[in-house]
Structures are given as C-alpha cells and as structure tokens.
Design a protein around this motif. Structure first.
Motif, PDB file in Angstrom:
ATOM      1  N   ALA A 180     -39.975  15.761  48.596  1.00 19.33           N
ATOM      2  CA  ALA A 180     -39.526  16.423  47.215  1.00 19.33           C
ATOM      3  C   ALA A 180     -38.100  15.878  46.902  1.00 19.33           C
ATOM      4  CB  ALA A 180     -39.710  17.998  47.207  1.00 19.33           C
ATOM      5  N   LEU A 181     -37.729  16.203  45.797  1.00 21.49           N
ATOM      6  CA  LEU A 181     -36.400  16.076  45.379  1.00 21.49           C
ATOM      7  C   LEU A 181     -35.686  17.622  44.796  1.00 21.49           C
ATOM      8  CD1 LEU A 181     -35.144  13.258  42.743  1.00 21.49           C
ATOM      9  CD2 LEU A 181     -34.167  15.599  42.898  1.00 21.49           C
ATOM     10  N   ILE A 182     -34.698  17.724  45.278  1.00 19.61           N
ATOM     11  CA  ILE A 182     -33.966  18.950  45.383  1.00 19.61           C
ATOM     12  C   ILE A 182     -32.878  19.020  44.111  1.00 19.61           C
ATOM     13  CG2 ILE A 182     -32.678  20.883  46.360  1.00 19.61           C
ATOM     14  CD1 ILE A 182     -34.031  20.192  48.985  1.00 19.61           C
ATOM     15  N   VAL A 183     -32.886  19.717  43.406  1.00 20.00           N
ATOM     16  CA  VAL A 183     -31.741  19.393  42.120  1.00 20.00           C
ATOM     17  C   VAL A 183     -30.905  20.927  42.490  1.00 20.00           C
ATOM     18  CG1 VAL A 183     -30.871  19.413  39.736  1.00 20.00           C
ATOM     19  CG2 VAL A 183     -32.955  18.152  40.863  1.00 20.00           C
ATOM     20  N   VAL A 184     -29.425  20.503  42.710  1.00 17.36           N
ATOM     21  CA  VAL A 184     -28.679  21.614  42.922  1.00 17.36           C
ATOM     22  C   VAL A 184     -27.491  21.567  41.994  1.00 17.36           C
ATOM     23  CG1 VAL A 184     -27.666  20.242  44.935  1.00 17.36           C
ATOM     24  CG2 VAL A 184     -27.103  22.681  44.641  1.00 17.36           C
ATOM     25  N   PRO A 185     -26.911  22.569  41.485  1.00 20.52           N
ATOM     26  CA  PRO A 185     -25.599  22.479  40.885  1.00 20.52           C
ATOM     27  C   PRO A 185     -24.468  22.424  41.590  1.00 20.52           C
ATOM     28  CG  PRO A 185     -26.993  24.577  40.138  1.00 20.52           C
ATOM     29  CD  PRO A 185     -27.703  24.083  41.339  1.00 20.52           C
ATOM     30  N   ASP A 186     -23.348  21.661  41.272  1.00 19.29           N
ATOM     31  CA  ASP A 186     -22.564  21.052  42.054  1.00 19.29           C
ATOM     32  C   ASP A 186     -21.024  21.580  41.260  1.00 19.29           C
ATOM     33  OD1 ASP A 186     -20.872  20.058  44.342  1.00 19.29           O
ATOM     34  OD2 ASP A 186     -20.482  18.425  43.192  1.00 19.29           O
ATOM     35  N   GLY A 187     -20.341  22.468  41.700  1.00 18.40           N
ATOM     36  CA  GLY A 187     -19.165  22.863  41.268  1.00 18.40           C
ATOM     37  C   GLY A 187     -18.125  22.737  42.422  1.00 18.40           C
ATOM     38  N   SER A 188     -17.627  23.740  43.303  1.00 16.91           N
ATOM     39  CA  SER A 188     -16.742  23.474  44.016  1.00 16.91           C
ATOM     40  C   SER A 188     -17.382  22.709  45.485  1.00 16.91           C
ATOM     41  CB  SER A 188     -16.283  24.928  44.656  1.00 16.91           C
ATOM     42  OG  SER A 188     -17.166  25.830  44.880  1.00 16.91           O
ATOM     43  N   GLY A 189     -18.592  22.568  45.580  1.00 22.05           N
ATOM     44  CA  GLY A 189     -19.187  21.656  46.389  1.00 22.05           C
ATOM     45  C   GLY A 189     -19.871  21.934  47.676  1.00 22.05           C
ATOM     46  N   ALA A 190     -19.519  23.406  48.170  1.00 24.45           N
ATOM     47  CA  ALA A 190     -20.144  23.558  49.526  1.00 24.45           C
ATOM     48  C   ALA A 190     -21.810  23.761  49.374  1.00 24.45           C
ATOM     49  CB  ALA A 190     -19.513  24.753  50.162  1.00 24.45           C
ATOM     50  N   THR A 191     -22.125  24.366  48.245  1.00 20.69           N
ATOM     51  CA  THR A 191     -23.566  24.545  48.279  1.00 20.69           C
ATOM     52  C   THR A 191     -24.430  23.053  48.303  1.00 20.69           C
ATOM     53  OG1 THR A 191     -23.305  26.399  46.774  1.00 20.69           O
ATOM     54  CG2 THR A 191     -25.532  25.230  46.724  1.00 20.69           C
ATOM     55  N   ALA A 192     -24.083  22.345  47.371  1.00 18.68           N
ATOM     56  CA  ALA A 192     -24.650  20.817  47.663  1.00 18.68           C
ATOM     57  C   ALA A 192     -24.282  20.170  49.099  1.00 18.68           C
ATOM     58  CB  ALA A 192     -24.009  20.087  46.242  1.00 18.68           C
ATOM     59  N   ALA A 193     -23.354  20.256  49.351  1.00 17.13           N
ATOM     60  CA  ALA A 193     -22.940  19.898  50.799  1.00 17.13           C
ATOM     61  C   ALA A 193     -23.675  20.326  51.832  1.00 17.13           C
ATOM     62  CB  ALA A 193     -21.588  19.962  51.043  1.00 17.13           C
ATOM     63  N   GLY A 194     -23.839  21.624  51.860  1.00 16.54           N
ATOM     64  CA  GLY A 194     -24.675  22.153  52.947  1.00 16.54           C
ATOM     65  C   GLY A 194     -26.061  21.849  52.985  1.00 16.54           C
TER      66      GLY A 194
END
Length: 326
Positions: A180-194
């Motif tokens: 699948a493809l996961i789309v994630v908002p990226d602001g300060s970064g740790a959510t997308a990084a994790g």
C-alpha cells in the motif's frame, strides 16, 4: 523492534481504527482508500502527538521531572496534547508560544487549541518574537524541568510512530493488504520519520509519502533522515536507507498555517463523503496531496489522520466565509 527498554507512559487508546472509506474512494475514482484514525485516540481531544509523548514523558518522569516546557505556534496541537498529558500525569506544563503564523483575530488568538491549553491547566506564555521566547523560556526553566522540542520531534519522540508503523502494518496484513501507499502529514517531522523507519525495519514492501505542510521538500527530507538516524541509533540498528520514502511540498501554499482553496475543497470532500473532519494546518493540506495520489495509485492508499480538530475553530471565520451560506 523491542521498545520495552524505553520508559513509557500510557496516554492513548491503541490501536486506533483503520477505517475503510468507500465513498471517498468512489469520489476519487482510484483504488481502495483507508483512514488511519489517530485523531480519535482519546486524551486531550486526540492527535498524533500522544504517541510521541508516551516516550518523551516516560523519559522525563524516569529522570525525576516535575515540569515540562515546550514550544509552538498559538494554535499548536502539540502544546494542547502536552498540556492534557501533563494534567493526567500531575506535571506542571509551561507552553512558550510564538506568533509564527500570519493569522490574527479573536478566533485564532483566543479559541481552538489555545483556550484548551488553559482548560488543561497549562501556563501559557505568548511571545511576539525570538527574543521574547528566549526570555520566557529562561524564566520558567529550572533543574527539575524537561524541555521538549517543537512537535515532540526528536529521535525519542519518533519511536512513538515506529510503534505505530508496527500497528498499522499489522492491521493492513489482517485485511490481506501487504502492499500500500501511506500518506502522512509532515510538519516537525517525527510522525513521518517514525512511520518511514518502522516500515523499513519491518521489511514492508509498500511506500510512504510525506506531504510537507511547512518546509521546502529538501529541508523536510533532511529533517526526516536526521530523525530516522537518531531513532535508529536509539534502537541499535543501522541508519535506514529510506528508499521507499517520498517527500513533497507542493500543497503548502503561501505558508505554514495559511489556508488554501484546495485545502478547503478537500476538507469538504472528506466531510461529505465519510463524515471525517480535517484541520486546516496539517491534515487538510496533506489531504490535498492524498487526493492527487489516490486518484492514480495502483495500490490501496492509507491516509494517516493526525488529528488537529480543535485548531479548526481558530479558523472559524474563514470556514464560515467558505461554507456558512452553502
């Protein structure tokens, strides 16, 4: 990935739902669409910061802290969730907030997240610039205070979304979806990084798309790689390659926290097809990219809903102007 060695406090209701969104998928005319609902995880009106705070505050308590200091814009979701978590854990919370976003007015300055900061018992320090921010920080800092970065984004905080990646990949596997493809908002970064680090460590064959809501793509990508490297070092694993990660910035618009017409359009689309509300700062702008991707993808697309609903009310005049007479 054994995370048991890291001090951790229970703040969220896990696992959060992974919901089918068939009406949204039909409207987009693409593959199946799923919504990972980290907006409905309970404490402090929900949101993605709680996963980070479980590790950040776990470490702070283990170190004997009695006060938590953190930073953000006036409508910071991180500040609101930190205030709620501190209330639950009996910690003093000092929020040093700066007018980073070019938004003014009664709604933005006095409602939404900022009123909830007060409701949860935080001490809120409103600063006009970097000099005032530094002075406010020096005033509240002391030897039993722990300072958290903006958005809770460091290597330790990102472990919350390494854990979330394990949770999400397991939910997809249970549905028979292994690509699948996961789309994630990226602001300060740790959510997308994790998410990026966790999926790579699992050997998951899918891809992750980080839609920046604040920084140019090159800068956001470098921040993500730095955070992934920090988390990998904590876990004692090699620095990840992140070949499955893409970062874009073409839905930021005029700047962080500034609404765009496309954002309002996609916010309405989610609401009228699935009854799901987005926020104007993070999920709304990331969902503009999600709409583009989901319309042409050849695999199922997952939208990671990071919450932020209280911040919507800071933009109430703009929402009324857009939808009030509809």
């Amino acid at each position: 990935m054994d995370l048991s060695a890291f001090p951790r406090v229970a703040l969220g209701s896990w696992p959060t739902p992974l919901d089918d969104a068939p009406r949204l998928a039909a409207a987009l005319g693409g593959p199946p669409v799923l919504l990972k609902r980290d907006d409905v995880n309970g404490l402090g009106a929900g949101g993605n910061k709680l996963r980070k705070l479980e590790f950040l505050l776990g470490r702070a308590l283990a170190d004997g802290a009695d006060t938590i200091i953190t930073f953000g814009a006036l409508q910071t979701n991180h500040g609101r969730q930190t205030a709620a978590a501190c209330a639950k854990l009996g910690l003093r919370c000092e929020l040093v907030l700066t007018a980073r976003v070019p938004m003014t007015g009664e709604a933005y300055e006095r409602s939404g997240n900022i009123v909830l900061d007060h409701v949860f018992g935080a001490n809120v320090h409103l600063c006009a610039d970097a000099e005032e921010t530094a002075a406010a920080y020096e005033k509240v800092n002391h030897d039993k205070a722990v300072t958290l970065p903006i958005g809770g984004s460091n290597g330790l905080g990102a472990l919350g979304y390494v854990a979330a990646a394990v949770e999400l990949v397991g939910q997809l596997h249970d549905r028979g979806i292994d690509d699948a493809l996961i789309v994630v908002p990226d602001g300060s970064g740790a959510t997308a990084a994790g998410i990026a680090l966790g999926t790579e460590l699992l050997g998951w064959p899918g891809k992750v798309h980080a839609a920046s809501v604040s920084h140019p793509a090159a800068e956001a990508s470098q921040v993500l790689r730095t955070l992934c490297a920090e988390s990998a070092a904590l876990l004692g694993v090699p620095e990840p390659e992140l070949a499955h990660l893409t970062v874009t910035d073409d839905t930021v618009g005029p700047g962080y926290g500034v609404p765009t017409p496309e954002m309002w359009d996609v916010l309405k689309l989610f609401a009228e097809t699935e009854g799901v509300l987005l926020d104007p700062v993070y999920t709304g702008k990331a969902a503009v990219k999600f709409r583009e991707i989901a319309a042409t993808s050849d695999v199922p697309v997952v939208f990671l809903h990071t919450g932020g609903l209280p911040g919507f009310y800071g933009y109430a005049p703009e929402a009324v102007a857009r939808f009030g007479s509809a």
